[in-house]
Motif scaffolding. Structure first.
Motif, PDB file in Angstrom:
ATOM      1  N   THR A   1       2.301   7.564  -6.472  1.00  0.00           N
ATOM      2  CA  THR A   1       1.475   8.546  -6.912  1.00  0.00           C
ATOM      3  C   THR A   1       1.952   9.932  -6.366  1.00  0.00           C
ATOM      4  OG1 THR A   1       0.048   7.632  -5.353  1.00  0.00           O
ATOM      5  CG2 THR A   1      -0.757   7.517  -7.595  1.00  0.00           C
ATOM      6  N   LEU A   2       2.380   9.836  -5.199  1.00  0.00           N
ATOM      7  CA  LEU A   2       3.020  11.148  -4.568  1.00  0.00           C
ATOM      8  C   LEU A   2       4.263  11.760  -5.330  1.00  0.00           C
ATOM      9  CD1 LEU A   2       2.274  12.729  -2.224  1.00  0.00           C
ATOM     10  CD2 LEU A   2       3.939  11.742  -0.732  1.00  0.00           C
TER      11      LEU A   2
ATOM     12  N   THR B   1      -4.702   6.480  -5.955  1.00  0.00           N
ATOM     13  CA  THR B   1      -3.456   5.394  -5.810  1.00  0.00           C
ATOM     14  C   THR B   1      -4.226   3.837  -6.174  1.00  0.00           C
ATOM     15  OG1 THR B   1      -2.490   6.546  -4.613  1.00  0.00           O
ATOM     16  CG2 THR B   1      -1.748   4.664  -4.852  1.00  0.00           C
ATOM     17  N   TRP B   2      -5.321   3.631  -5.333  1.00  0.00           N
ATOM     18  CA  TRP B   2      -5.750   2.282  -5.398  1.00  0.00           C
ATOM     19  C   TRP B   2      -6.703   1.945  -6.123  1.00  0.00           C
ATOM     20  CZ3 TRP B   2      -5.360   2.766   0.797  1.00  0.00           C
ATOM     21  CH2 TRP B   2      -3.898   2.888   1.180  1.00  0.00           C
TER      22      TRP B   2
ATOM     23  N   GLU C   1      -0.620  22.143 -23.886  1.00  0.00           N
ATOM     24  CA  GLU C   1      -1.758  22.983 -23.702  1.00  0.00           C
ATOM     25  C   GLU C   1      -1.969  23.553 -24.914  1.00  0.00           C
ATOM     26  OE1 GLU C   1      -1.926  25.484 -20.115  1.00  0.00           O
ATOM     27  OE2 GLU C   1       0.140  24.798 -19.867  1.00  0.00           O
TER      28      GLU C   1
ATOM     29  N   PHE D   1       0.793  -1.046  -0.090  1.00  0.00           N
ATOM     30  CA  PHE D   1       0.017   0.007   0.138  1.00  0.00           C
ATOM     31  C   PHE D   1       0.885   1.265   0.055  1.00  0.00           C
ATOM     32  CE2 PHE D   1      -3.714  -2.233   2.332  1.00  0.00           C
ATOM     33  CZ  PHE D   1      -4.166  -2.842   0.992  1.00  0.00           C
TER      34      PHE D   1
ATOM     35  N   GLY E   1       2.647   2.017  -3.366  1.00  0.00           N
ATOM     36  CA  GLY E   1       1.468   2.706  -4.309  1.00  0.00           C
ATOM     37  C   GLY E   1       1.486   4.121  -3.871  1.00  0.00           C
ATOM     38  N   LEU E   2       1.164   4.313  -2.762  1.00  0.00           N
ATOM     39  CA  LEU E   2       1.017   5.690  -2.454  1.00  0.00           C
ATOM     40  C   LEU E   2       2.282   6.573  -2.872  1.00  0.00           C
ATOM     41  CD1 LEU E   2      -0.769   5.575   1.024  1.00  0.00           C
ATOM     42  CD2 LEU E   2      -1.578   6.268  -1.158  1.00  0.00           C
TER      43      LEU E   2
ATOM     44  N   ASN F   1       0.207  12.960 -13.704  1.00  0.00           N
ATOM     45  CA  ASN F   1       1.227  13.703 -14.640  1.00  0.00           C
ATOM     46  C   ASN F   1       0.308  14.679 -15.533  1.00  0.00           C
ATOM     47  OD1 ASN F   1       3.382  12.755 -13.774  1.00  0.00           O
ATOM     48  ND2 ASN F   1       3.649  11.029 -15.339  1.00  0.00           N
ATOM     49  N   ARG F   2      -0.768  14.977 -15.320  1.00  0.00           N
ATOM     50  CA  ARG F   2      -1.480  15.979 -16.171  1.00  0.00           C
ATOM     51  C   ARG F   2      -1.592  17.316 -15.440  1.00  0.00           C
ATOM     52  NH1 ARG F   2      -6.689  14.820 -15.494  1.00  0.00           N
ATOM     53  NH2 ARG F   2      -6.288  13.248 -14.028  1.00  0.00           N
ATOM     54  N   ILE F   3      -2.300  18.267 -16.219  1.00  0.00           N
ATOM     55  CA  ILE F   3      -2.294  19.492 -15.365  1.00  0.00           C
ATOM     56  C   ILE F   3      -3.492  19.931 -14.586  1.00  0.00           C
ATOM     57  CG2 ILE F   3      -2.335  22.240 -16.096  1.00  0.00           C
ATOM     58  CD1 ILE F   3      -0.666  21.356 -18.512  1.00  0.00           C
TER      59      ILE F   3
ATOM     60  N   GLN G   1       4.678  11.590  -8.434  1.00  0.00           N
ATOM     61  CA  GLN G   1       4.428  12.222  -9.682  1.00  0.00           C
ATOM     62  C   GLN G   1       3.832  13.584  -9.471  1.00  0.00           C
ATOM     63  OE1 GLN G   1       4.880  10.128 -12.232  1.00  0.00           O
ATOM     64  NE2 GLN G   1       5.185   8.809 -10.482  1.00  0.00           N
ATOM     65  N   ILE G   2       3.541  14.053  -8.414  1.00  0.00           N
ATOM     66  CA  ILE G   2       3.263  15.589  -8.164  1.00  0.00           C
ATOM     67  C   ILE G   2       4.373  16.398  -8.690  1.00  0.00           C
ATOM     68  CG2 ILE G   2       3.112  17.407  -6.510  1.00  0.00           C
ATOM     69  CD1 ILE G   2       1.039  15.435  -4.965  1.00  0.00           C
TER      70      ILE G   2
ATOM     71  N   TRP H   1      -5.489  11.144  -2.330  1.00  0.00           N
ATOM     72  CA  TRP H   1      -4.444  10.616  -2.688  1.00  0.00           C
ATOM     73  C   TRP H   1      -4.995   8.956  -2.734  1.00  0.00           C
ATOM     74  CZ3 TRP H   1      -0.063  10.376   1.603  1.00  0.00           C
ATOM     75  CH2 TRP H   1       1.148   9.776   0.973  1.00  0.00           C
TER      76      TRP H   1
ATOM     77  N   GLU I   1       7.005  15.075 -14.410  1.00  0.00           N
ATOM     78  CA  GLU I   1       6.878  16.074 -15.686  1.00  0.00           C
ATOM     79  C   GLU I   1       5.355  15.797 -16.235  1.00  0.00           C
ATOM     80  OE1 GLU I   1       8.997  15.873 -20.049  1.00  0.00           O
ATOM     81  OE2 GLU I   1      10.090  15.334 -18.384  1.00  0.00           O
ATOM     82  N   ARG I   2       4.863  16.780 -16.994  1.00  0.00           N
ATOM     83  CA  ARG I   2       3.556  16.669 -17.220  1.00  0.00           C
ATOM     84  C   ARG I   2       3.569  16.397 -18.752  1.00  0.00           C
ATOM     85  NH1 ARG I   2       3.073  17.002 -12.894  1.00  0.00           N
ATOM     86  NH2 ARG I   2       2.086  18.334 -11.271  1.00  0.00           N
ATOM     87  N   VAL I   3       2.556  15.508 -19.001  1.00  0.00           N
ATOM     88  CA  VAL I   3       2.346  14.895 -20.330  1.00  0.00           C
ATOM     89  C   VAL I   3       1.464  15.758 -21.230  1.00  0.00           C
ATOM     90  CG1 VAL I   3       2.903  12.531 -19.893  1.00  0.00           C
ATOM     91  CG2 VAL I   3       0.800  13.358 -19.575  1.00  0.00           C
ATOM     92  N   THR I   4       0.764  16.757 -20.445  1.00  0.00           N
ATOM     93  CA  THR I   4      -0.408  17.471 -21.212  1.00  0.00           C
ATOM     94  C   THR I   4       0.278  18.432 -22.122  1.00  0.00           C
ATOM     95  OG1 THR I   4      -1.710  17.128 -19.154  1.00  0.00           O
ATOM     96  CG2 THR I   4      -2.547  18.690 -20.869  1.00  0.00           C
TER      97      THR I   4
ATOM     98  N   ASP J   1      -2.204  16.179 -10.957  1.00  0.00           N
ATOM     99  CA  ASP J   1      -0.859  16.283 -10.603  1.00  0.00           C
ATOM    100  C   ASP J   1      -0.231  14.910 -10.567  1.00  0.00           C
ATOM    101  OD1 ASP J   1      -0.709  18.761 -10.658  1.00  0.00           O
ATOM    102  OD2 ASP J   1      -0.688  19.182  -8.374  1.00  0.00           O
ATOM    103  N   MET J   2      -1.133  13.926  -9.703  1.00  0.00           N
ATOM    104  CA  MET J   2      -0.688  12.512  -9.646  1.00  0.00           C
ATOM    105  C   MET J   2      -0.514  11.589 -10.823  1.00  0.00           C
ATOM    106  SD  MET J   2      -1.987  11.685  -5.669  1.00  0.00           S
ATOM    107  CE  MET J   2      -1.205  12.403  -4.571  1.00  0.00           C
TER     108      MET J   2
END
Lengths: 239, 176, 379
Positions: free
Chosen positions: A14-15, C337-338, A26, A7, A10-11, C40-42, A17-18, C333, A21-24, C37-38
């Motif tokens: 994701t944390l 994630t899950w 604009e 667990f 996984g957390l 990888n988007r804006i 990724q903040i 969060w 880099e952004r894939v979007t 953000d998590m």
């Protein structure tokens, strides 16, 4: 406590990724660089002397799997010919709602009259506007392309000038023997477009092709139009 | 004054809910009517400063019991037509007669002057103390009935599971 | 009971309505932004600076949109369901204290303005009652829309809510039990009182034998929040709270991949907005309650020597919102994630893990509380 560890792992992912880099992209502020062979909106080209390349042969309409092209040829007026051939494309319409952007029309065209550009913003507010006629498709004598809504902020004329994709499609490119050659004719505005760049990563693969696959490399690479024009009616018969 | 207005409104809602239970053609609406009545009763408890009873009423009846009712109604399918044949003979006549007797008794009582509205007793417990008071009573004076009730509920739950799982139907299902 | 008293009460109720509303505006925006953000988007960035007005724009859009009513609905319940979702959501926040309040001399009297909608002495029970009533909205929305998937979602929602309510209730009971030892007044069910009992530091409660008295200095630095002794209860509460609010990974009611969004598909326009608002208000409420029960509510450094009075008055509100935001961040969060649980896993987790764990923890808390109250049985 292995599951808690999972667990937490996984957390952590994701944390992290903040700050990643952004894939979007604009859009429309930032435009992505499109691939060289991007299939966008069509244009009808002219020769440098202003003559239309289209000869009204309707091969494009025949090749079109979506039946979105309507062409009606007409005899060239003798005193003021529109195209260098016997006939010219009197009516030329493409229904963009039906078009699947396969570029078979481009391959079918014996005179390189119809080509594809990089423009993909073609939204309209009614169905009639989605049928492009000659007035939008045909480029001007000086080589500038036309747009249905030139004032639209999304109308990127530069994208309409980038028209390499079609040449890669019709060119015998990809074969080592044709590298650096330009088998296409001159166009108004741009002149002869440069040859396709060498494809480094795939070259070893091509080099080991057996000879019978490379037949055309022994022939004269001069007239690709003729060979395509010969092929096109055959395709029609197969249909 | 405010209490009277509140009472009239909530009482009307309660009676409306009760009537819905009886007359609604769709069992889901019936369940909703019952919920409405239970809620109105909770409001009455609040008006009488019995906050704990009101909260328990909402949690247990409106929250848990009625949700399960709805659950069951939906599981067995509400779209099927209701079976309107009466299994008990003469039940309409019997109920009618009983209702008449009750009205008669009430009427006689009213006419005979033996009828009186329930007067609120002078509050002996401070409003804020209801939780503590009830807790104390439950765990001292009424500890035996309280525990017996909880035992009864557990037996009922275990019995329900036993009926559902270990009956003859279970074996049939495994054979099939 | 004069004009000013009525005004104060009215102001409190209005504030108890406005705070969740405003919080939801930022919460929806924050969820979209953090989720983006998590992954990888804006995220939203058009309406207002950093897209902060996106929720307002969405709300306005939904308000003016056509309300499409599917053909097979039971209209009365179909229309009532969004309202039934919204009422418990806003009622719950009424009993949650969001600050310490202040006294103000006006109209010839010193009056107190408590930062709570209504300080009920059964606040905790009220919250449980409201959260059990909130299920009706899902059930009725699922059933009344006359569609299969929402009905499945509704049935799932009922079972899920009943299962996790038990675990949540048991976790809260453990906290209340524990809170009854930290004061001489006995137990309490009022949220305000529960917050009051978490003020101060641990050395006021714990007395250590002589050799360990140095450790009391350390305890003197740690705030007396319930999170420390009741950490297990907090974990159980949080899991149950996520399940109660039907959020990922427990969002089986509206599972997009299985139920195509459940009842959300059947609603449009303002009715959908009401559901959406209720869902996020519930999320805010749950986080606020987690803060009140475990993180000392509005408790925090006051700085009353250094800061002007008006800021000191509103600083507790700031601490409360900050802590709530932190809990909400965990919510988001987790969602980012899950993956979603399968239905049988959900039931197994609820009945076979959480409820036994909560019961064991309750018994352990009872033992601790009894020993503190009555001493060891052999002593």
């Amino acid at each position: 406590m292995g599951i808690l560890n999972d667990f937490a792992k996984g957390l952590k992912v994701t944390l992290r990724q903040i700050w990643g880099e952004r894939v979007t992209a604009e859009y429309p502020k930032d435009m992505r660089e499109k691939p060289q062979r991007f299939h966008g909106r069509h244009v009808l080209n002219r020769y440098p002397d202003g003559m239309e390349k289209c000869i009204g042969c309707e091969l494009c309409a025949g090749a079109c799997p979506a039946h979105c092209i309507y062409v009606r040829g007409s005899d060239n007026p003798v005193e003021a010919p529109v195209s260098p051939g016997e006939r010219f494309g009197f009516v030329y319409e493409i229904n963009m709602l039906r078009c699947i952007f396969c570029a078979l029309c481009v391959e079918a065209c014996p005179t390189e009259a119809i080509t594809m550009t990089h423009l993909f913003e073609m939204s309209t507010t009614n169905r009639e506007d989605a049928i492009y006629t000659k007035s939008e498709l045909l480029i001007e004598v000086d080589g500038t392309p036309n747009h249905m809504f030139p004032d639209d902020p999304l109308a990127d004329m530069d994208e309409l000038r980038k028209a390499d994709g079609w040449m890669r499609a019709v060119a015998p490119g990809g074969r080592a023997a044709y590298e650096g050659e330009t088998p296409w004719s001159e166009s108004a505005g741009v002149g002869v477009r440069p040859a396709e760049p060498a494809q480094e990563p795939t070259r070893p693969l091509i080099a080991v092709l057996p000879d019978f696959l490379n037949v055309r490399s022994q022939e004269d690479p001069g007239e690709p139009e003729a060979s395509i024009a010969e092929k096109a009616p055959m395709q029609e018969e197969e249909e | 004054m405010i209490e009277l207005i509140l009472f009239i409104i909530v009482a009307a809602v309660a009676i409306f809910g009760a009537l819905t239970v009886v007359f609604a053609r769709n069992p889901v609406y019936g369940a909703m009517g019952l919920m409405m009545t239970l809620f109105s009763l909770a409001v009455f408890y609040v008006v009488h400063l019995a906050h704990l009873v009101a909260a328990v009423q909402v949690i247990v009846y409106a929250g848990a019991v009625m949700t399960l009712f709805l659950f069951v109604i939906m599981m067995i399918g509400v779209d099927r037509d209701e079976d309107n044949t009466e299994k008990l003979p003469m039940q309409r006549q019997f109920v009618g007669a009983l209702g008449l007797v009750i009205v008669l008794v009430a009427g006689i009582a009213a006419v005979g002057g033996r009828f009186d509205w329930v007067r609120p007793a002078a509050s002996t417990v401070e409003a804020n103390g209801t939780v503590q008071e009830v807790g104390k009573l439950l765990f001292t004076e009424w500890i035996l009935p309280f525990e017996a009730t909880s035992l009864l509920l557990i037996i009922a739950a275990a019995g329900a599971i036993a009926l559902a799982y270990f009956g003859p139907r279970r074996r049939d299902r495994e054979d099939a | 009971m004069d004009f000013w008293d009525v005004l104060f009460v009215a102001a409190r109720v209005v504030l108890a309505f406005v705070i969740p509303l405003v919080a939801v505006i930022f919460l929806v925006w924050g969820e979209r932004k953090i989720n983006a953000d998590m992954t990888n988007r804006i995220g939203p960035n058009r309406a207002g600076p950093w897209g902060i007005l996106q929720t307002v724009a969405d709300g306005l859009k939904l308000f003016f949109k056509e309300q499409v009513t599917p053909r097979k609905v039971e209209f009365l319940l179909y229309a009532a369901a969004p309202i039934l979702a919204l009422i418990p959501a806003f009622m719950t926040f009424l009993v949650i204290p969001w600050g310490e309040g202040f006294t103000w001399e006006i109209g010839g009297k010193v009056r107190e303005f408590a930062f709570v909608g209504a300080d009920l002495n059964i606040g905790v029970l009220f919250f449980l009652a409201m959260s059990s009533v909130a299920v009706y909205a899902i059930v009725l929305a699922g059933w009344s829309s006359g569609s299969k998937y929402p009905l499945l979602g509704g049935i799932r929602g009922t079972a899920q809510a009943i299962s996790y309510e038990a675990a949540m209730g048991l976790a809260i009971v453990a906290v209340i039990l524990f809170a009854s030892t930290t004061s001489t007044d006995g137990g309490t069910l009022s949220f305000v009182e529960l917050v009051e009992r978490q003020r101060g530091t641990w050395d006021e409660v714990v007395s250590l034998p002589g050799g360990l008295s140095w450790f009391e200095n350390v305890l003197g630095l740690i705030p007396r929040w319930n999170i420390l002794p009741q950490f297990i209860a907090f974990v159980i509460f949080m899991i149950a709270a996520v399940a109660e609010t039907n959020r990922a990974p427990f969002d089986l009611v509206e599972a997009e991949q299985e139920l195509v969004g459940g009842f959300h598909t059947e609603y449009s326009g303002f009715r959908f907005a009401m559901f959406f608002l209720a869902e996020y208000t519930n999320m805010f409420n749950m986080s606020a309650i987690a803060v009140v029960l475990f993180f000392g509510g509005w408790d925090g450094p006051t700085f009353d020597q250094w800061l002007p009075g008006i800021i000191v008055t509103f600083l507790p509100l700031f601490w409360f919102l900050l802590k709530t935001a932190a809990v909400l961040f965990v919510y988001i969060w987790i969602r980012a994630t899950w993956p979603r649980l399968r239905y049988d896993q959900l039931m197994n987790l609820g009945w076979k893990r959480l409820i036994p764990a909560a019961l064991v923890w309750l018994i352990a808390s009872t033992v601790v509380v009894s020993v503190r109250q009555f001493g060891w049985p052999w002593a």
